[in-house]
Scaffold this motif. Structure first.
Motif, PDB file in Angstrom:
ATOM      1  N   ALA A 107      42.420  33.072  35.886  1.00  0.00           N
ATOM      2  CA  ALA A 107      41.878  34.539  35.522  1.00  0.00           C
ATOM      3  C   ALA A 107      40.442  34.212  36.071  1.00  0.00           C
ATOM      4  O   ALA A 107      39.774  35.002  36.702  1.00  0.00           O
ATOM      5  N   ASP A 108      40.120  32.763  35.674  1.00  0.00           N
ATOM      6  CA  ASP A 108      38.641  32.511  36.307  1.00  0.00           C
ATOM      7  C   ASP A 108      38.261  32.513  37.848  1.00  0.00           C
ATOM      8  O   ASP A 108      37.334  33.505  38.491  1.00  0.00           O
ATOM      9  N   ASN A 109      39.219  31.988  38.641  1.00  0.00           N
ATOM     10  CA  ASN A 109      39.434  32.024  40.156  1.00  0.00           C
ATOM     11  C   ASN A 109      39.292  33.549  40.531  1.00  0.00           C
ATOM     12  O   ASN A 109      38.709  33.730  41.385  1.00  0.00           O
ATOM     13  N   ARG A 110      40.230  34.323  39.988  1.00  0.00           N
ATOM     14  CA  ARG A 110      40.183  35.671  40.312  1.00  0.00           C
ATOM     15  C   ARG A 110      39.193  36.552  40.045  1.00  0.00           C
ATOM     16  O   ARG A 110      38.599  37.261  40.997  1.00  0.00           O
ATOM     17  N   LEU A 111      38.396  36.425  38.828  1.00  0.00           N
ATOM     18  CA  LEU A 111      37.341  36.996  38.767  1.00  0.00           C
ATOM     19  C   LEU A 111      35.971  36.502  39.604  1.00  0.00           C
ATOM     20  O   LEU A 111      35.441  37.197  40.428  1.00  0.00           O
TER      21      LEU A 111
END
Length: 505
Positions: A62-66
């Motif tokens: 989720a972090d990488n996507r954001l």
């Protein structure tokens, strides 16, 4: 050039990641912004004045996507002065000020407990030319009091509770959504009636742990009562709910499901693991025998019920024997579908520091075996429906190949995805055109692991008020209460929109 820079009202776009709760929160974000004078950006518009990311923190990527998406927007924002970027949702609640430190071009960060503050935070950031970060530790007002721009003419989410009182060792949600808070039944039923009055045929009752509803006001039978009360609402044809916890599943809920005609014969109940040792380590407070016992009772009361689940592979300490036990439970449960996940370490959860973290290659190999097992079962279960007639609520966006195949798609009452031939009735302008929100009955001719096909002409087609709304480009809106927020974001001459175009959910 943004719309506002060209002299028009400020436009917005919401990008949503995560669960149904996030999808419904995004409807509230849209309702708030439109109440404040913003206008939804058109599909072709690549430079809206405001881009809102409604984030999820459940998965590790989720972090990488954001941050990847924020990075892509940085040069766009640099080319368009006045553009604003806001980040909300679970990841915002978790990372807080770290977001503007990592991405200083972000203008607003807001949490899961203060969605209603977004319009004010945007205006304040614009006025002060500085980032605004506001994270509350607990819910200020129940979010259903906020105005909501519904994305579907035929189906609506209705929150009955927010937060969670469980302490699953792999889950970060309770720390981000807070303790469970329940809405009063009268408020819930009023919202359902308001949706039905606008043509909605199906509602899904939402809660982080939906069947523990009533814990806050001391009624352990409140959820079953709520299902029965939904059955008394004229015009409401389908009721679903997600997601229940096996530890709170009681016989009165099964009876309410079976005895209330508009409650759909479908159940999504997370398993997570079939191993009692792993369930204990996950702090799931039920065991595989109890889980399978619930399924047995549900099928005794509703023989045609479709049961779906969530399963995690590779939890710390999971042995090959533990994994084999999960496969055993999958085979015994005969799920119609399963959402399968590889364990994802989330900082701040007890499982993240447990011994026995498994190598990626072992988790991947088990995951592939689980997928193969699930698909073998779901395909066999779907094949049993070939030749059967099913009722389909026609949907938008469910069939990616519909335009090429000439089919339309929707969900059967048990939740299965059905792609069906229209016999020409689905073509624009054709007599008896089938529209999203209409009801068709059709015979299944082919089964795949994840969907059903009906290649003959529909046996019947019923036009509905939801279909009328879709054809007219209307989507339901529930006004909520503005809670004293000022109207901002658009020139005084531009009236606040009261209608909008229906868009794909």
């Amino acid at each position: 050039m943004t719309t506002a820079a060209a002299g028009g009202p400020r436009t917005y776009q919401v990008r949503t990641y995560g669960c149904q709760m996030n999808v419904h929160d995004s409807e509230r974000i849209s309702g708030l912004l439109e109440q404040a004078g913003y206008v939804r950006a058109g599909e072709a518009e690549d430079t809206p004045d405001v881009v809102v990311f409604n984030t999820c923190a459940v998965r590790e990527n989720a972090d990488n996507r954001l941050y990847g998406n924020l990075g892509h927007l940085r040069p766009v924002k640099n080319r368009h002065p006045g553009m604003q970027i806001a980040v909300g949702g679970c990841l915002a609640q978790k990372d807080r000020g770290d977001i503007v430190r990592r991405a200083p071009w972000v203008d607003v960060v807001f949490g899961t407990h203060n969605i209603g503050s977004l319009p004010v935070l945007l205006e304040r950031a614009r006025h002060n030319a500085a980032a605004e970060v506001e994270i509350l530790e607990s819910l200020d007002v129940f979010p259903s009091t906020l105005p909501t721009r519904r994305e579907s003419t035929y189906a609506g989410w209705v929150s009955i509770s927010v937060g969670c009182n469980n302490t699953c060792t792999f889950c970060i949600v309770p720390s981000l959504r807070g303790k469970e808070k329940d809405r009063r039944p009268g408020d819930i039923l009023s919202e359902v009636r308001a949706l039905v009055d606008e043509g909605v045929l199906e509602v899904t009752l939402l809660g982080q742990n939906v069947n523990s509803y009533g814990v806050e006001f001391g009624d352990r039978y409140a959820f079953g009562k709520l299902l029965r009360a939904c059955g008394e609402i004229d015009g409401l044809e389908r009721v679903r709910f997600t997601s229940p916890h096996p530890k709170d599943f009681t016989d009165d809920v099964i009876a309410a499901m079976a005895e209330t005609p508009n409650v759909c014969p479908s159940l999504h109940m997370p398993l997570q693991s079939g191993s009692d040792d792993v369930l204990r380590a996950m702090r799931r407070s039920y065991r595989s025998e109890k889980y399978l016992g619930i399924i047995e009772k549900v099928r005794a009361a509703m023989p045609d019920a479709a049961i779906t689940t969530d399963i995690i592979v590779g939890f710390p300490g999971e042995t090959e024997a533990d994994f084999e036990r999960t496969l055993d439970v999958v085979r015994e449960a005969r799920f119609s579908s399963a959402f399968t996940f590889q364990y994802s370490k989330r900082p701040g959860t007890p499982a993240a520091t447990m011994d026995g973290q498994l190598p990626k290659q072992i988790v991947q190999e088990r995951y592939e075996r689980l997928i193969a097992c699930v698909e073998e079962i779901t395909w066999a279960e779907n094949k049993k429906l070939v030749g059967e007639t099913v009722e389909v609520l026609v949907a938008v966006g469910e069939g990616r190949k519909d335009e090429r195949t000439g089919r339309m798609s929707g969900r059967a009452r048990d939740g299965r995805l059905v792609h069906f031939a229209t016999g020409g009735a689905g073509e624009p302008g054709a007599a008896g055109t089938i529209r999203p929100g209409d009801i068709v009955h059709t015979a299944i001719t082919y089964a795949a692991p994840h969907h059903l096909n009906a290649d003959g002409a529909p046996l019947s087609h019923r036009r509905t008020r939801a279909g009328d709304a879709a054809e007219a480009g209307r989507s339901p809106r529930t006004p909520g209460v503005l809670l004293g927020l000022p109207t901002i974001g658009a020139p005084a001459a531009a009236p606040t929109p009261t209608t909008g175009c229906a868009v794909s959910p």
